[in-house]
Enzyme design. Structure first.
Site, PDB file in Angstrom:
ATOM      1  N   ARG A  94       5.184 -19.100   3.017  1.00  0.00           N
ATOM      2  CA  ARG A  94       5.316 -17.640   3.112  1.00  0.00           C
ATOM      3  C   ARG A  94       4.684 -17.122   4.399  1.00  0.00           C
ATOM      4  O   ARG A  94       5.191 -16.196   5.026  1.00  0.00           O
ATOM      5  CB  ARG A  94       4.691 -16.991   1.871  1.00  0.00           C
ATOM      6  CG  ARG A  94       5.126 -15.582   1.627  1.00  0.00           C
ATOM      7  CD  ARG A  94       4.753 -15.114   0.241  1.00  0.00           C
ATOM      8  NE  ARG A  94       3.310 -15.134   0.021  1.00  0.00           N
ATOM      9  CZ  ARG A  94       2.734 -14.876  -1.150  1.00  0.00           C
ATOM     10  NH1 ARG A  94       3.479 -14.571  -2.204  1.00  0.00           N
ATOM     11  NH2 ARG A  94       1.426 -14.910  -1.280  1.00  0.00           N
ATOM     12  N   LYS A 197       4.195 -10.940   3.605  1.00  0.00           N
ATOM     13  CA  LYS A 197       2.815 -10.539   3.292  1.00  0.00           C
ATOM     14  C   LYS A 197       2.139 -10.141   4.597  1.00  0.00           C
ATOM     15  O   LYS A 197       1.465 -10.941   5.250  1.00  0.00           O
ATOM     16  CB  LYS A 197       2.077 -11.678   2.579  1.00  0.00           C
ATOM     17  CG  LYS A 197       0.844 -11.188   1.840  1.00  0.00           C
ATOM     18  CD  LYS A 197       0.419 -12.175   0.791  1.00  0.00           C
ATOM     19  CE  LYS A 197      -0.896 -11.810   0.152  1.00  0.00           C
ATOM     20  NZ  LYS A 197      -0.841 -10.574  -0.643  1.00  0.00           N
ATOM     21  N   GLU A 233       7.981  -3.219  -7.107  1.00  0.00           N
ATOM     22  CA  GLU A 233       6.751  -3.904  -7.540  1.00  0.00           C
ATOM     23  C   GLU A 233       5.581  -2.931  -7.514  1.00  0.00           C
ATOM     24  O   GLU A 233       5.718  -1.779  -7.130  1.00  0.00           O
ATOM     25  CB  GLU A 233       6.469  -5.127  -6.668  1.00  0.00           C
ATOM     26  CG  GLU A 233       6.204  -4.830  -5.202  1.00  0.00           C
ATOM     27  CD  GLU A 233       5.878  -6.094  -4.413  1.00  0.00           C
ATOM     28  OE1 GLU A 233       5.213  -6.993  -4.940  1.00  0.00           O
ATOM     29  OE2 GLU A 233       6.283  -6.155  -3.232  1.00  0.00           O
TER      30      GLU A 233
END
Ligand code: PLP
Ligand code: COI
Length: 356
Positions: A94, A197, A233
């Protein structure tokens, strides 16, 4: 304990005298951190250092243009004393994706894992013991540093990994039931950066969290930015929903972080609990009456059952009106945490043993 385990344990540093059970989710200084520098097109070997400060140029792109990304994972102590990471290769992957999106050099998986392992091992004394309920939170980060003014990519980068022992992210311990309030602010555009992220996504969420907290919720719940209709989210966690008919559903949005916890939970719900898992758009207002249990999931949040959601000026309660965690989320929590803490067989080979 066997003789050989005693011998190994004797060589390890004494644990710090912390009240592990009382820890919250806040920064606790530890002795060492790992640092590697990318300069002239290549990564340095990397080293452990003791200073918790980073000295960067005032023009650093990380400071002005948010050219930075980060990760979050935990180390836990197993009953036999082993120190376990949970699927760290997914965090490495990620971070590589985020680096590509922000024109930063990728941190190779081997460097990422070595940095994490070295930081964990060097801070052994700070790793919460088994059964304490606490864990060692690991924060890898990649930042663009060096002299700069215009909007362009940095010429130098620092990869750093620090660690901090932590307790529960939300105030009460164990399976705390939380509440969410639908935000009128957007977190991420469909083809923006929501699925990476990166710090920029979080700065924009601070006000949303504040407004949600003013309504009495723990966090904001973001809906899709195009129609404000489908669940995206929460500010720091993905969402999973146990719906009528044995369904276990998570949003199929392109704007949410691909949570390691959520991916693992979906596997457990399907394979270990026999639920019908679906990853698809969830139309909040249309489907909320079919929600039996909801949870926020993530490294920091673990599985936090969501008892109530504030939507269009009204609270909607789920299992027992949010007074306690429901059976589905309790079971998912037990399975996930059991594997992470080395208490139940790791048949998926998700845990990664840090050699001590
Ligand atoms: N969504 C957001 C916005 C997060 O910050 C996090 C935390 O990392 C997650 C989801 C959960 O991801 P993971 O399970 O990989 O920690
Ligand atoms: C994590 O769960 O690791 C996160 O990064 C969430 C963060 C906002 C604390």
């Amino acid at each position: 304990m066997t003789t050989s385990q005693t011998t190994v344990a004797n060589k390890l540093p004494e644990k710090k005298a912390l009240n592990w059970a009382e820890l919250g989710f806040s920064y606790q200084p530890t002795e060492y951190r790992f640092r590697a520098i990318h300069k002239d097109g290549k990564w340095s070997e990397g080293e452990l250092i003791t200073s918790d400060m980073i000295s960067v140029h005032e023009g650093a792109p990380a400071l002005h243009y948010a050219q930075q990304c980060f990760e979050g994972l935990k180390a836990q102590t197993a009953p036999d004393g082993r120190v376990l990471l949970f699927r760290p290769e997914l965090n490495a992957e990620r971070m590589r994706q985020a680096a590509g999106r922000l024109l930063m050099p990728e941190v190779p998986e081997a460097l990422f894992i070595r940095g994490v392992e070295e930081a964990v091992r060097a801070n052994y004394a700070w790793i919460p013991p088994h059964g304490s309920g606490a864990s060692l939170y690991i924060r890898p980060m990649l930042i663009g540093v060096g002299q700069n003014l215009g909007l362009k990519t940095a010429k130098e980068f620092e990869f750093r990994v620090f660690v901090s022992p932590v307790g529960p992210y939300y105030k009460s311990a164990g399976l705390a039931v939380i509440s969410l309030a639908v935000s009128e602010l957007d977190r991420a555009a469909p083809a923006g950066t929501g699925n990476f992220k990166i710090g920029a996504n979080y700065a924009g969420g601070l006000l949303a969290t504040r407004l949600a907290q003013e309504l009495g919720a723990n966090e904001a719940l973001f809906l899709d930015a195009r129609e404000r209709r489908y669940i995206d989210e929460a500010g720091s966690a993905n969402i999973v929903v146990a719906m009528t008919g044995g369904r276990f559903v998570t949003p199929g949005s392109s704007a949410v972080l691909p949570s390691v916890t959520r991916r693992s939970v979906m596997t457990l719900a399907e394979n270990e609990m026999g639920l019908k898992t679906e990853q698809r758009a969830i139309d909040l207002r249309k489907e909320i009456s079919e929600f039996e249990e909801v949870a926020a999931c993530g490294t920091a949040a673990v599985i936090s059952p969501v008892g109530r959601i504030y939507v269009d000026g009204q609270w909607h309660g789920f299992y027992k009106n949010g007074e306690e965690a429901g059976p589905v989320m309790q079971k998912v929590y037990q399975l996930l945490v059991g594997i992470q803490r080395g208490e139940i067989a790791d048949k998926y080979h998700w845990t990664h043993n840090v050699s001590l």
